[in-house]
Design an enzyme around this catalytic site. Structure first.
Site, PDB file in Angstrom:
ATOM      1  N   ASN A 158     -10.823  -2.709  -5.643  1.00  0.00           N
ATOM      2  CA  ASN A 158     -10.047  -1.706  -6.387  1.00  0.00           C
ATOM      3  C   ASN A 158     -10.686  -1.308  -7.724  1.00  0.00           C
ATOM      4  OD1 ASN A 158      -6.846  -2.912  -5.151  1.00  0.00           O
ATOM      5  ND2 ASN A 158      -8.015  -1.152  -4.451  1.00  0.00           N
TER       6      ASN A 158
ATOM      7  N   ASP B 193       0.832  -1.209   0.000  1.00  0.00           N
ATOM      8  CA  ASP B 193       0.000   0.000   0.000  1.00  0.00           C
ATOM      9  C   ASP B 193       0.868   1.261   0.000  1.00  0.00           C
ATOM     10  OD1 ASP B 193      -2.392   1.360  -0.053  1.00  0.00           O
ATOM     11  OD2 ASP B 193      -2.737   1.230   2.113  1.00  0.00           O
TER      12      ASP B 193
HETATM   13  C1  IPE Z   1      -5.258  -2.867  -0.330  1.00  0.00           C
HETATM   14  O1  IPE Z   1      -4.968  -1.530  -0.435  1.00  0.00           O
HETATM   15  C2  IPE Z   1      -5.254  -3.507  -1.693  1.00  0.00           C
HETATM   16  C3  IPE Z   1      -3.953  -3.623  -2.346  1.00  0.00           C
HETATM   17  C4  IPE Z   1      -2.788  -3.274  -1.838  1.00  0.00           C
HETATM   18  C5  IPE Z   1      -3.990  -4.194  -3.661  1.00  0.00           C
HETATM   19  P1  IPE Z   1      -6.118  -0.426  -0.583  1.00  0.00           P
HETATM   20  O2  IPE Z   1      -5.426   0.878  -0.710  1.00  0.00           O
HETATM   21  O3  IPE Z   1      -7.053  -0.795  -1.678  1.00  0.00           O
HETATM   22  O4  IPE Z   1      -6.878  -0.566   0.814  1.00  0.00           O
HETATM   23  P2  IPE Z   1      -7.722   0.507   1.614  1.00  0.00           P
HETATM   24  O5  IPE Z   1      -8.646   1.164   0.640  1.00  0.00           O
HETATM   25  O6  IPE Z   1      -6.738   1.480   2.200  1.00  0.00           O
HETATM   26  O7  IPE Z   1      -8.414  -0.282   2.691  1.00  0.00           O
HETATM   27  C1  IPE Z   2      -1.439   0.340  -3.432  1.00  0.00           C
HETATM   28  O1  IPE Z   2      -1.268   1.702  -3.427  1.00  0.00           O
HETATM   29  C2  IPE Z   2      -1.633  -0.205  -4.820  1.00  0.00           C
HETATM   30  C3  IPE Z   2      -2.985  -0.705  -5.108  1.00  0.00           C
HETATM   31  C4  IPE Z   2      -3.974  -0.743  -4.280  1.00  0.00           C
HETATM   32  C5  IPE Z   2      -3.212  -1.194  -6.449  1.00  0.00           C
HETATM   33  P1  IPE Z   2      -2.502   2.710  -3.354  1.00  0.00           P
HETATM   34  O2  IPE Z   2      -2.874   3.090  -4.754  1.00  0.00           O
HETATM   35  O3  IPE Z   2      -3.603   2.155  -2.544  1.00  0.00           O
HETATM   36  O4  IPE Z   2      -1.828   3.950  -2.617  1.00  0.00           O
HETATM   37  P2  IPE Z   2      -2.508   4.943  -1.575  1.00  0.00           P
HETATM   38  O5  IPE Z   2      -3.122   4.110  -0.505  1.00  0.00           O
HETATM   39  O6  IPE Z   2      -3.518   5.720  -2.340  1.00  0.00           O
HETATM   40  O7  IPE Z   2      -1.381   5.771  -1.072  1.00  0.00           O
HETATM   41 MG    MG Z   3      -4.117   2.319  -0.583  1.00  0.00          MG
END
Ligand code: IPE
Ligand code: IPE
Ligand code: MG
Length: 239
Positions: A66, A18
């Protein structure tokens, strides 16, 4: 890598990668550039993990939730996945890493799905390590899918409901032959599970770092392994 022999090494590490978006923001870049930096972080990690002799690595790359993101971001992530597979297939083979996928792979667009199927087939023999990409993955979806398969077998009189227990249930999950994760790492400081491996993480040790995923390097990984190594796993028993 000195003193690695003194560390307790997990057999299976699962990571919620994340913070790509926040990393991009911090550097005045677009979110997509954060995801590109995140993919580079994965390439770097693949080299590190085999040095520790960690047999299984699961990476949460795209959740069932996602899809709620903008079309632009979802398309960019799928393109990045396709390119990542094309670029890294020979690296996987050279490092004796087989690829598996957990999730509803049928729900992915055709291009990444084709690359995944090719990479899975071409790495299925002569491997020492296993890389599992969690794609279109949801922990609840996985449990519901298992329940559906079990219900079908009961309906067709192939299975007697009285024999359903935890061991049998887990045989109907996406990857029944992969051992449960020992260590779950989440980058970017969020204290939540975000629908990752709900069943499999029952007794995993959790390690959460504020570091954004693109900055998660060998030193950060080492800290996670050291933290794991110092944990006292009791599995509900007493010592
Ligand atoms: C979890 O991260 C999913 C992945 C890393 C693929 P998210 O960014 O989607 O999770 P939330 O929204 O913070 O719970
Ligand atoms: C994790 O990074 C990657 C995926 C969930 C695909 P994020 O895109 O969730 O990054 P933040 O949470 O917005 O920083
Ligand atoms: Mg995230």
């Amino acid at each position: 890598m000195e003193n690695i022999e003194k560390l307790k090494i997990p057999r299976h590490v699962a990571i919620i990668m994340d913070g790509n978006g926040r990393w991009a923001k911090q550097h005045g870049k677009e979110r997509v550039e954060g995801h590109l930096a995140g993919a580079e972080s994965v390439e770097r990690l693949l080299e590190i993990v085999s040095k520790y002799g960690i047999r299984y690595l699961t990476l949460y790359a795209f959740s069932t939730e996602n899809w709620k993101r903008s079309r632009e971001e979802v398309d960019a992530l799928m393109l990045l996945l396709t390119e990542f597979l094309r670029k890294n297939l020979s690296r996987l083979k050279d490092n004796k890493i087989r690829l598996l996928v957990t999730g509803r792979i049928d729900g992915l667009p055709e291009e990444p799905r084709n690359e995944l199927e090719k990479a899975i087939a071409e790495t299925s023999e002569d491997y020492e390590y296993t890389l599992i990409l969690a794609l279109n993955y949801g922990g609840r979806a996985e449990i519901a899918d298992a329940a559906k398969k079990i219900a079908e077998e009961v309906k067709n009189e192939k299975l007697d409901p009285s024999v359903i227990d935890e061991t049998l249930f887990s045989r109907y999950l996406y990857l029944p032959d992969v051992p449960d994760p020992d260590l779950m790492i989440r980058t970017s400081g969020e204290f939540r599970i975000s629908n990752f491996l709900l069943w499999e993480l029952s007794y995993a040790e959790f390690y959460i770092t504020d570091t954004y995923w693109p900055d998660f390097d060998a030193a950060e990984f080492r800290k996670a392994i050291e933290a794991y190594s110092a944990r006292d796993r009791r599995f509900g028993g007493r010592k």
